[in-house]
Design a protein around this motif. Structure first.
Motif, PDB file in Angstrom:
ATOM      1  N   LEU A 179       0.627  -2.419  -1.456  1.00 41.99           N
ATOM      2  CA  LEU A 179      -0.278  -3.137  -0.567  1.00 41.99           C
ATOM      3  C   LEU A 179      -1.585  -3.498  -1.264  1.00 41.99           C
ATOM      4  N   ALA A 180      -1.984  -2.709  -2.261  1.00 41.31           N
ATOM      5  CA  ALA A 180      -3.242  -2.989  -2.971  1.00 41.31           C
ATOM      6  C   ALA A 180      -3.216  -4.335  -3.682  1.00 41.31           C
ATOM      7  N   TYR A 181      -2.022  -4.874  -3.959  1.00 36.37           N
ATOM      8  CA  TYR A 181      -1.933  -6.193  -4.589  1.00 36.37           C
ATOM      9  C   TYR A 181      -2.521  -7.285  -3.695  1.00 36.37           C
ATOM     10  N   ARG A 182      -2.686  -6.984  -2.431  1.00 39.03           N
ATOM     11  CA  ARG A 182      -3.257  -7.974  -1.519  1.00 39.03           C
ATOM     12  C   ARG A 182      -4.763  -8.132  -1.727  1.00 39.03           C
ATOM     13  N   LEU A 183      -5.396  -7.154  -2.356  1.00 40.09           N
ATOM     14  CA  LEU A 183      -6.840  -7.172  -2.569  1.00 40.09           C
ATOM     15  C   LEU A 183      -7.205  -7.943  -3.838  1.00 40.09           C
ATOM     16  N   ARG A 184      -8.463  -8.349  -3.923  1.00 37.65           N
ATOM     17  CA  ARG A 184      -8.962  -8.968  -5.150  1.00 37.65           C
ATOM     18  C   ARG A 184      -9.086  -7.900  -6.232  1.00 37.65           C
ATOM     19  N   TRP A 185      -9.172  -8.346  -7.489  1.00 38.00           N
ATOM     20  CA  TRP A 185      -9.082  -7.426  -8.621  1.00 38.00           C
ATOM     21  C   TRP A 185     -10.030  -6.234  -8.556  1.00 38.00           C
ATOM     22  N   PRO A 186     -11.343  -6.420  -8.339  1.00 36.39           N
ATOM     23  CA  PRO A 186     -12.210  -5.222  -8.361  1.00 36.39           C
ATOM     24  C   PRO A 186     -11.821  -4.191  -7.304  1.00 36.39           C
ATOM     25  N   PHE A 187     -11.511  -4.679  -6.106  1.00 33.91           N
ATOM     26  CA  PHE A 187     -11.143  -3.762  -5.021  1.00 33.91           C
ATOM     27  C   PHE A 187      -9.752  -3.180  -5.258  1.00 33.91           C
ATOM     28  N   ARG A 188      -8.862  -3.993  -5.807  1.00 33.64           N
ATOM     29  CA  ARG A 188      -7.512  -3.528  -6.102  1.00 33.64           C
ATOM     30  C   ARG A 188      -7.544  -2.360  -7.086  1.00 33.64           C
ATOM     31  N   LEU A 189      -8.289  -2.531  -8.166  1.00 25.18           N
ATOM     32  CA  LEU A 189      -8.392  -1.469  -9.164  1.00 25.18           C
ATOM     33  C   LEU A 189      -9.063  -0.222  -8.589  1.00 25.18           C
ATOM     34  N   SER A 190     -10.029  -0.425  -7.708  1.00 29.01           N
ATOM     35  CA  SER A 190     -10.711   0.716  -7.093  1.00 29.01           C
ATOM     36  C   SER A 190      -9.750   1.524  -6.231  1.00 29.01           C
ATOM     37  N   VAL A 191      -8.932   0.822  -5.430  1.00 28.07           N
ATOM     38  CA  VAL A 191      -7.960   1.513  -4.582  1.00 28.07           C
ATOM     39  C   VAL A 191      -6.947   2.265  -5.440  1.00 28.07           C
ATOM     40  N   TRP A 192      -6.421   1.620  -6.458  1.00 29.60           N
ATOM     41  CA  TRP A 192      -5.475   2.291  -7.344  1.00 29.60           C
ATOM     42  C   TRP A 192      -6.100   3.510  -8.020  1.00 29.60           C
ATOM     43  N   ALA A 193      -7.339   3.360  -8.473  1.00 28.33           N
ATOM     44  CA  ALA A 193      -8.003   4.466  -9.155  1.00 28.33           C
ATOM     45  C   ALA A 193      -8.213   5.651  -8.215  1.00 28.33           C
ATOM     46  N   LEU A 194      -8.663   5.364  -6.988  1.00 24.67           N
ATOM     47  CA  LEU A 194      -8.883   6.444  -6.022  1.00 24.67           C
ATOM     48  C   LEU A 194      -7.576   7.134  -5.652  1.00 24.67           C
ATOM     49  N   LEU A 195      -6.547   6.327  -5.411  1.00 29.47           N
ATOM     50  CA  LEU A 195      -5.257   6.902  -5.035  1.00 29.47           C
ATOM     51  C   LEU A 195      -4.669   7.718  -6.170  1.00 29.47           C
ATOM     52  N   LEU A 196      -4.765   7.196  -7.408  1.00 31.87           N
ATOM     53  CA  LEU A 196      -4.245   7.921  -8.558  1.00 31.87           C
ATOM     54  C   LEU A 196      -5.024   9.205  -8.803  1.00 31.87           C
ATOM     55  N   ALA A 197      -6.350   9.155  -8.636  1.00 36.15           N
ATOM     56  CA  ALA A 197      -7.161  10.355  -8.815  1.00 36.15           C
ATOM     57  C   ALA A 197      -6.776  11.429  -7.802  1.00 36.15           C
ATOM     58  N   TYR A 198      -6.529  11.003  -6.561  1.00 40.22           N
ATOM     59  CA  TYR A 198      -6.120  11.967  -5.535  1.00 40.22           C
ATOM     60  C   TYR A 198      -4.768  12.592  -5.872  1.00 40.22           C
ATOM     61  N   LEU A 199      -3.813  11.775  -6.311  1.00 43.37           N
ATOM     62  CA  LEU A 199      -2.482  12.283  -6.629  1.00 43.37           C
ATOM     63  C   LEU A 199      -2.522  13.200  -7.843  1.00 43.37           C
ATOM     64  N   LEU A 200      -3.348  12.868  -8.845  1.00 48.32           N
ATOM     65  CA  LEU A 200      -3.483  13.736 -10.018  1.00 48.32           C
ATOM     66  C   LEU A 200      -4.144  15.059  -9.633  1.00 48.32           C
ATOM     67  N   TYR A 201      -5.140  14.982  -8.762  1.00 49.96           N
ATOM     68  CA  TYR A 201      -5.772  16.213  -8.283  1.00 49.96           C
ATOM     69  C   TYR A 201      -4.761  17.067  -7.533  1.00 49.96           C
TER      70      TYR A 201
END
Length: 272
Positions: free
Chosen positions: A179-201
């Motif tokens: 679903l993050a692909y629906r966002l523009r690049w800066p917001f898309r990368l932010s969502v991916w980064a936050l989600l990935l950080a949570y999953l790694l944690y």
């Protein structure tokens, strides 16, 4: 099996609510509006609605059972190595709709924030494909990895055979990444980064040597699968609906007139 007080109180409570709604004009009007809104929401996201209802019904069936019997029911649908070898289709699909009652809040959040917006954007069948790709793909890949690369002692094997691993989280995280692909690049990368950080944690909290718990790794695999499903976002439908409201019912259908296009057509608990 014992019957809980919740089931005993549910039917008379429901009848009382219906009576109060019928006898109170103000409440009846608001109830009709809420019901119309729910029907329109369900029309725009039929897969999400059906999945939520299936999970809710199966969770409701567990209410009133003793903890031992509840765990036995969930274990029957768990994606253990033994179940995947002997009845793969049953557990691959069944594990997605069985979960404990306390997971209903996560299911509701997922339905509103991830699944319904994705379904309204990409269409029903592409959303089904994405959810199953995340749920089945992550389950199978983790199971193969465990069997091929992890040395499981007889003690660990007995623990894994009693491990409850059910829920919708693999499919949910896959859909969230997509679903993050629906966002523009800066917001898309932010969502991916936050989600990935949570999953790694989440993965960092797991002691893989002390317990057979690979759910957190499955979440990371599902996230990666969601990223790989990028071609699903390049369809004509995705381009047409890219600017649709994320959660709110579109203004064109808020009057609930029915107009508009329909959507494309001792057990270790690891509840996902």
């Amino acid at each position: 099996m014992r019957t809980g007080w919740i089931e005993l109180a549910a039917i008379p409570a429901a009848l009382l609510v219906v009576y109060l709604l019928r006898t109170n004009g103000w409440a009846s009007d608001h109830a009709r509006r809420a019901w119309a809104w729910l029907k329109e929401w369900a029309r725009l996201a039929p897969f999400t609605t059906v999945l939520w209802l299936l999970v809710a019904v199966h969770a409701w069936m567990l209410i009133g059972l003793s903890p031992r019997l509840r765990d036995a029911v969930l274990l029957t649908h768990s994606t253990t190595l033994a179940h995947l070898k002997h009845e793969p289709l049953t557990v691959l699909f069944g594990s997605a709709i069985w979960t404990d009652v306390d997971e209903l809040l996560f299911m509701t959040f997922t339905a509103v924030i991830y699944l319904a917006p994705l379904e309204r954007w990409l269409g029903t069948w592409r959303t089904v494909l994405a959810f199953l790709a995340g749920h089945i793909g992550a389950t199978v890949l983790i199971a193969l990895w465990i069997e091929e690369t992890v040395l499981i002692t007889p003690e660990q094997d007995r623990v894994y055979a009693r491990t409850i691993d059910v829920g919708i989280s693999y499919g949910a995280y896959c859909c969230a990444a997509l679903l993050a692909y629906r966002l523009r690049w800066p917001f898309r990368l932010s969502v991916w980064a936050l989600l990935l950080a949570y999953l790694l944690y989440q993965a960092s909290l797991t002691d893989f040597d002390a317990a057979v718990d690979y759910t957190s790794l499955g979440h990371l695999v599902a996230f990666a699968i969601g990223l790989l499903l990028y071609p699903l976002t390049r369809t004509d439908r995705a381009r047409r609906h890219r600017l649709d409201p994320w959660i709110k019912i579109p203004a064109a259908t808020s009057a609930f007139s029915g107009a508009g296009d329909s959507a494309d057509n001792e057990t270790t608990s690891l509840a996902r």
